[in-house]
Design a protein around this motif. Structure first.
Motif, PDB file in Angstrom:
ATOM      1  N   THR A  57       0.837  -1.211   0.000  1.00 11.88           N
ATOM      2  CA  THR A  57       0.000   0.000   0.000  1.00 11.88           C
ATOM      3  C   THR A  57       0.864   1.249   0.000  1.00 11.88           C
ATOM      4  O   THR A  57       0.561   2.235  -0.693  1.00 11.88           O
ATOM      5  CB  THR A  57      -0.930  -0.001   1.216  1.00 11.88           C
ATOM      6  N   ALA A  58       1.970   1.236   0.752  1.00 11.46           N
ATOM      7  CA  ALA A  58       2.876   2.383   0.764  1.00 11.46           C
ATOM      8  C   ALA A  58       3.504   2.594  -0.609  1.00 11.46           C
ATOM      9  O   ALA A  58       3.701   3.745  -1.037  1.00 11.46           O
ATOM     10  CB  ALA A  58       3.954   2.188   1.822  1.00 11.46           C
ATOM     11  N   ARG A  59       3.815   1.505  -1.313  1.00 16.78           N
ATOM     12  CA  ARG A  59       4.378   1.640  -2.658  1.00 16.78           C
ATOM     13  C   ARG A  59       3.352   2.259  -3.603  1.00 16.78           C
ATOM     14  O   ARG A  59       3.676   3.148  -4.401  1.00 16.78           O
ATOM     15  CB  ARG A  59       4.812   0.268  -3.170  1.00 16.78           C
ATOM     16  N   VAL A  60       2.097   1.804  -3.523  1.00 21.13           N
ATOM     17  CA  VAL A  60       1.047   2.395  -4.361  1.00 21.13           C
ATOM     18  C   VAL A  60       0.827   3.861  -3.986  1.00 21.13           C
ATOM     19  O   VAL A  60       0.569   4.702  -4.856  1.00 21.13           O
ATOM     20  CB  VAL A  60      -0.257   1.580  -4.228  1.00 21.13           C
ATOM     21  N   LEU A  61       0.940   4.167  -2.699  1.00 25.13           N
ATOM     22  CA  LEU A  61       0.794   5.561  -2.269  1.00 25.13           C
ATOM     23  C   LEU A  61       1.844   6.439  -2.933  1.00 25.13           C
ATOM     24  O   LEU A  61       1.547   7.564  -3.366  1.00 25.13           O
ATOM     25  CB  LEU A  61       0.901   5.647  -0.747  1.00 25.13           C
ATOM     26  N   ASP A  62       3.079   5.954  -3.037  1.00 24.89           N
ATOM     27  CA  ASP A  62       4.118   6.723  -3.727  1.00 24.89           C
ATOM     28  C   ASP A  62       3.759   6.947  -5.191  1.00 24.89           C
ATOM     29  O   ASP A  62       3.989   8.043  -5.745  1.00 24.89           O
ATOM     30  CB  ASP A  62       5.464   6.000  -3.622  1.00 24.89           C
ATOM     31  N   GLU A  63       3.201   5.945  -5.836  1.00 26.00           N
ATOM     32  CA  GLU A  63       2.802   6.101  -7.234  1.00 26.00           C
ATOM     33  C   GLU A  63       1.692   7.146  -7.375  1.00 26.00           C
ATOM     34  O   GLU A  63       1.709   7.980  -8.292  1.00 26.00           O
ATOM     35  CB  GLU A  63       2.334   4.761  -7.786  1.00 26.00           C
ATOM     36  N   VAL A  64       0.725   7.104  -6.462  1.00 24.10           N
ATOM     37  CA  VAL A  64      -0.363   8.082  -6.494  1.00 24.10           C
ATOM     38  C   VAL A  64       0.172   9.490  -6.243  1.00 24.10           C
ATOM     39  O   VAL A  64      -0.243  10.455  -6.905  1.00 24.10           O
ATOM     40  CB  VAL A  64      -1.436   7.705  -5.452  1.00 24.10           C
ATOM     41  N   LEU A  65       1.097   9.624  -5.301  1.00 23.55           N
ATOM     42  CA  LEU A  65       1.657  10.942  -4.998  1.00 23.55           C
ATOM     43  C   LEU A  65       2.478  11.480  -6.164  1.00 23.55           C
ATOM     44  O   LEU A  65       2.491  12.700  -6.410  1.00 23.55           O
ATOM     45  CB  LEU A  65       2.510  10.871  -3.736  1.00 23.55           C
ATOM     46  N   ALA A  66       3.166  10.605  -6.899  1.00 17.20           N
ATOM     47  CA  ALA A  66       3.914  11.055  -8.078  1.00 17.20           C
ATOM     48  C   ALA A  66       2.964  11.674  -9.097  1.00 17.20           C
ATOM     49  O   ALA A  66       3.278  12.716  -9.706  1.00 17.20           O
ATOM     50  CB  ALA A  66       4.676   9.882  -8.684  1.00 17.20           C
ATOM     51  N   ARG A  67       1.803  11.063  -9.274  1.00 17.59           N
ATOM     52  CA  ARG A  67       0.818  11.643 -10.203  1.00 17.59           C
ATOM     53  C   ARG A  67       0.246  12.945  -9.649  1.00 17.59           C
ATOM     54  O   ARG A  67      -0.029  13.889 -10.408  1.00 17.59           O
ATOM     55  CB  ARG A  67      -0.296  10.638 -10.471  1.00 17.59           C
ATOM     56  N   SER A  68       0.046  13.002  -8.327  1.00 11.56           N
ATOM     57  CA  SER A  68      -0.498  14.218  -7.732  1.00 11.56           C
ATOM     58  C   SER A  68       0.484  15.382  -7.822  1.00 11.56           C
ATOM     59  O   SER A  68       0.083  16.549  -7.969  1.00 11.56           O
ATOM     60  CB  SER A  68      -0.868  13.974  -6.265  1.00 11.56           C
ATOM     61  N   ILE A  69       1.794  15.089  -7.732  1.00 10.90           N
ATOM     62  CA  ILE A  69       2.779  16.150  -7.876  1.00 10.90           C
ATOM     63  C   ILE A  69       2.769  16.683  -9.314  1.00 10.90           C
ATOM     64  O   ILE A  69       2.836  17.890  -9.561  1.00 10.90           O
ATOM     65  CB  ILE A  69       4.180  15.633  -7.502  1.00 10.90           C
ATOM     66  N   ALA A  70       2.689  15.755 -10.278  1.00 17.03           N
ATOM     67  CA  ALA A  70       2.690  16.174 -11.676  1.00 17.03           C
ATOM     68  C   ALA A  70       1.401  16.903 -12.035  1.00 17.03           C
ATOM     69  O   ALA A  70       1.418  17.858 -12.835  1.00 17.03           O
ATOM     70  CB  ALA A  70       2.879  14.955 -12.569  1.00 17.03           C
ATOM     71  N   SER A  71       0.271  16.481 -11.444  1.00 15.34           N
ATOM     72  CA  SER A  71      -1.024  17.099 -11.739  1.00 15.34           C
ATOM     73  C   SER A  71      -1.826  17.158 -10.442  1.00 15.34           C
ATOM     74  O   SER A  71      -2.588  16.225 -10.137  1.00 15.34           O
ATOM     75  CB  SER A  71      -1.773  16.298 -12.805  1.00 15.34           C
ATOM     76  N   PRO A  72      -1.634  18.211  -9.635  1.00 17.11           N
ATOM     77  CA  PRO A  72      -2.301  18.292  -8.337  1.00 17.11           C
ATOM     78  C   PRO A  72      -3.816  18.205  -8.451  1.00 17.11           C
ATOM     79  O   PRO A  72      -4.408  18.794  -9.360  1.00 17.11           O
ATOM     80  CB  PRO A  72      -1.872  19.659  -7.794  1.00 17.11           C
ATOM     81  N   PRO A  73      -4.480  17.457  -7.562  1.00 20.79           N
ATOM     82  CA  PRO A  73      -5.939  17.354  -7.610  1.00 20.79           C
ATOM     83  C   PRO A  73      -6.593  18.671  -7.247  1.00 20.79           C
ATOM     84  O   PRO A  73      -6.060  19.454  -6.444  1.00 20.79           O
ATOM     85  CB  PRO A  73      -6.260  16.267  -6.575  1.00 20.79           C
ATOM     86  N   GLN A  74      -7.747  18.921  -7.815  1.00 23.85           N
ATOM     87  CA  GLN A  74      -8.520  20.118  -7.519  1.00 23.85           C
ATOM     88  C   GLN A  74      -9.477  19.799  -6.366  1.00 23.85           C
ATOM     89  O   GLN A  74     -10.368  18.972  -6.514  1.00 23.85           O
ATOM     90  CB  GLN A  74      -9.284  20.599  -8.758  1.00 23.85           C
ATOM     91  N   TRP A  75      -9.282  20.448  -5.248  1.00 23.36           N
ATOM     92  CA  TRP A  75     -10.169  20.191  -4.108  1.00 23.36           C
ATOM     93  C   TRP A  75     -10.335  21.445  -3.264  1.00 23.36           C
ATOM     94  O   TRP A  75      -9.610  22.397  -3.412  1.00 23.36           O
ATOM     95  CB  TRP A  75      -9.616  19.055  -3.246  1.00 23.36           C
TER      96      TRP A  75
END
Length: 283
Positions: A265-283
């Protein structure tokens, strides 16, 4: 009055003597045996220096050596400010969240594994990282703790808001001093009063929220392993889990860790965060 360790103590005040401020250590160390009655009026010359050592510079007999410099002192720290959005790397490079200073908010129901994943993720990063658990901060209140299990009321909401503000203050100060943060909280999508808006206000727009949402059977099994006030009834767990389903379609990244252990789960979290850094979510 306190005196430095190792210094001779001042003599007791006696009638006919001057104030203690006129006391000199030299007057309480006997001079040569033949000093006689002139000991108090004739200064005693200092002993000759040992061979190989220079003589001390001349100066007043009452002069004292300057204090040794302290080995520790005040360390100035940058003040914490709102966490800015992480800078997206050039398109040719892949973001590396493991080596980037980040502020992450891990959202999920009771039993989702938020605390375990957050601790593991913080423990295995290449940069200094702090884990801030809102439940832990809420339980700093000992006498008068407003347990939400007894019913959500004005006291429990006030203590929740105070804990969230405390967590946000801590995160901003950690980030200002180069230490990443991961916070965990059961944020409901249908509660704007106790929702993401408060976290964004207290931490800053650079906070990256990620939802951890395994299946209901998984959270029920994990909740059964808990004890104390952290364990909820099955009905309450099912109700919270159902409300968390509102995050689907919100635009926030969601990780279903039903079949994942903590390291995966921590590894997947890093993958998700890499995408969020490249394209921050709108919230």
């Amino acid at each position: 009055m306190q005196h430095a360790v190792g210094s001779p103590l001042p003599p007791p005040h006696q009638p006919g003597h001057g104030p203690a401020t006129s006391w000199s250590p030299a007057a309480h160390h006997p001079g040569p045996p033949n000093a006689g009655a002139h000991q108090g009026s004739v200064p005693v010359p200092p002993p000759p220096p040992a061979p190989g050592y220079p003589a001390p510079p001349p100066g007043p007999a009452s002069a004292t050596a300057p204090p040794a410099p302290e080995t520790t002192g005040h360390v100035p720290l940058p003040p914490g400010g709102p966490v800015a959005m992480p800078m997206a790397p050039p398109a040719a490079t892949v973001p590396d969240p493991a080596g980037t200073t980040l502020a992450v908010l891990l959202i999920g129901p009771a039993g989702a594994g938020k605390t375990s994943v957050a601790k593991y993720w913080a423990d295995h990063r290449r940069v200094p990282t702090a884990h801030i658990s809102l439940d832990d901060v809420r339980e700093w209140v000992r006498s008068g703790f407003a347990d939400p299990q007894s019913g959500w009321n004005d006291n429990s909401e006030a203590q929740y808001r105070l804990a969230r503000r405390t967590c946000g203050f801590a995160a901003r100060n950690f980030l200002a001093n180069g230490i990443s943060c991961i916070l965990d909280d059961a944020v409901f999508p249908d509660r704007p009063v106790v929702g993401l808006g408060g976290w964004k206000r207290h931490v800053g727009p650079g906070l990256l929220p990620v939802v951890l949402l395994p299946g209901l059977d998984v959270v029920l099994e994990r909740n059964a392993e808990r004890s104390g006030n952290r364990r909820l009834s099955d009905e309450e767990v099912a109700r919270i889990h159902g409300r968390m389903a509102g995050w689907y379609g919100s635009g926030l990244p969601i990780i279903d860790n039903s079949q994942l252990d903590v390291p995966e789960t921590a590894r997947v979290l890093d993958e998700v965060l890499a995408r969020s850094i490249a394209s921050p979510p709108q919230w």
